[in-house]
Scaffold this motif. Structure first.
Motif, short mmCIF file in Angstrom:
data_model
loop_
_atom_site.label_atom_id
_atom_site.label_comp_id
_atom_site.label_asym_id
_atom_site.label_seq_id
_atom_site.Cartn_x
_atom_site.Cartn_y
_atom_site.Cartn_z
N CYS A 253 36.00 54.10 50.56
CA CYS A 253 35.30 52.81 50.52
C CYS A 253 36.09 51.74 49.76
O CYS A 253 35.51 50.77 49.28
N ILE A 254 37.41 51.93 49.64
CA ILE A 254 38.24 50.96 48.92
C ILE A 254 39.35 50.46 49.85
O ILE A 254 40.51 50.89 49.77
N PRO A 255 39.01 49.54 50.74
CA PRO A 255 40.02 49.04 51.67
C PRO A 255 40.90 47.96 51.05
O PRO A 255 40.55 47.35 50.03
N LEU A 256 42.05 47.76 51.67
CA LEU A 256 42.91 46.62 51.36
C LEU A 256 42.52 45.49 52.30
O LEU A 256 42.47 45.69 53.51
N LEU A 257 42.22 44.34 51.75
CA LEU A 257 41.85 43.19 52.56
C LEU A 257 43.05 42.24 52.64
O LEU A 257 43.40 41.60 51.65
N PRO A 258 43.69 42.17 53.80
CA PRO A 258 44.90 41.35 53.93
C PRO A 258 44.70 39.89 53.53
O PRO A 258 45.61 39.26 53.01
N GLU A 259 43.51 39.37 53.74
CA GLU A 259 43.28 37.96 53.41
C GLU A 259 43.29 37.69 51.91
O GLU A 259 43.38 36.54 51.48
N LEU A 260 43.23 38.73 51.10
CA LEU A 260 43.27 38.59 49.65
C LEU A 260 44.60 39.08 49.05
O LEU A 260 44.72 39.17 47.84
N ALA A 261 45.55 39.38 49.90
CA ALA A 261 46.81 39.98 49.45
C ALA A 261 47.57 39.07 48.50
O ALA A 261 47.61 37.86 48.66
N GLU A 262 48.16 39.71 47.49
CA GLU A 262 49.08 39.05 46.58
C GLU A 262 50.46 39.61 46.85
O GLU A 262 50.61 40.76 47.24
N SER A 263 51.48 38.82 46.60
CA SER A 263 52.85 39.28 46.81
C SER A 263 53.19 40.36 45.79
O SER A 263 52.57 40.45 44.71
N LYS A 264 54.17 41.18 46.11
CA LYS A 264 54.64 42.21 45.16
C LYS A 264 55.10 41.56 43.86
O LYS A 264 54.88 42.09 42.78
N GLU A 265 55.72 40.39 43.98
CA GLU A 265 56.18 39.67 42.78
C GLU A 265 55.01 39.31 41.88
O GLU A 265 55.08 39.45 40.66
N LYS A 266 53.93 38.82 42.48
CA LYS A 266 52.74 38.46 41.71
C LYS A 266 52.13 39.70 41.06
O LYS A 266 51.71 39.66 39.90
N LEU A 267 52.09 40.81 41.80
CA LEU A 267 51.55 42.05 41.24
C LEU A 267 52.42 42.56 40.09
O LEU A 267 51.91 43.03 39.07
#
Length: 85
Positions: free
Chosen positions: A58-72
């Motif tokens: 129940c823990i999906p990745l939502l592409p519309e909320l994605a942050e770049s690897k640099e930001k992470l």
């Protein structure tokens, strides 16, 4: 942070201790992820640990909320005080 916990959460408490940044906490009806603390496990693991341990997926990745690897990575360094070269 593009991870979210959906209402399918069964409140099993497996994801919370698996999070290396302590970004997961109990919400009113299901667990929630603090977007200021979640790095999708960047800096710790190759894949988000909450997704790996969740028994109901129940823990999906939502592409519309994605942050770049640099930001992470930036968030990781702020949270941990680590210097990434």
């Amino acid at each position: 942070m593009s991870l979210t916990i959906t209402e399918e959460c069964i409140y099993c408490d497996i994801c919370r201790p698996a999070c290396p940044n302590s970004a997961i906490s109990a919400g009113d009806e299901f667990y929630v992820i603090n977007p200021n603390l979640c790095t999708e496990c960047v800096g710790h693991y190759d894949e988000p640990q909450c997704q790996q341990v969740c028994p109901v997926e129940c823990i999906p990745l939502l592409p519309e909320l994605a942050e770049s690897k640099e930001k992470l990575w930036e968030k990781y360094t702020l949270i941990t005080g680590s210097v990434v070269s």
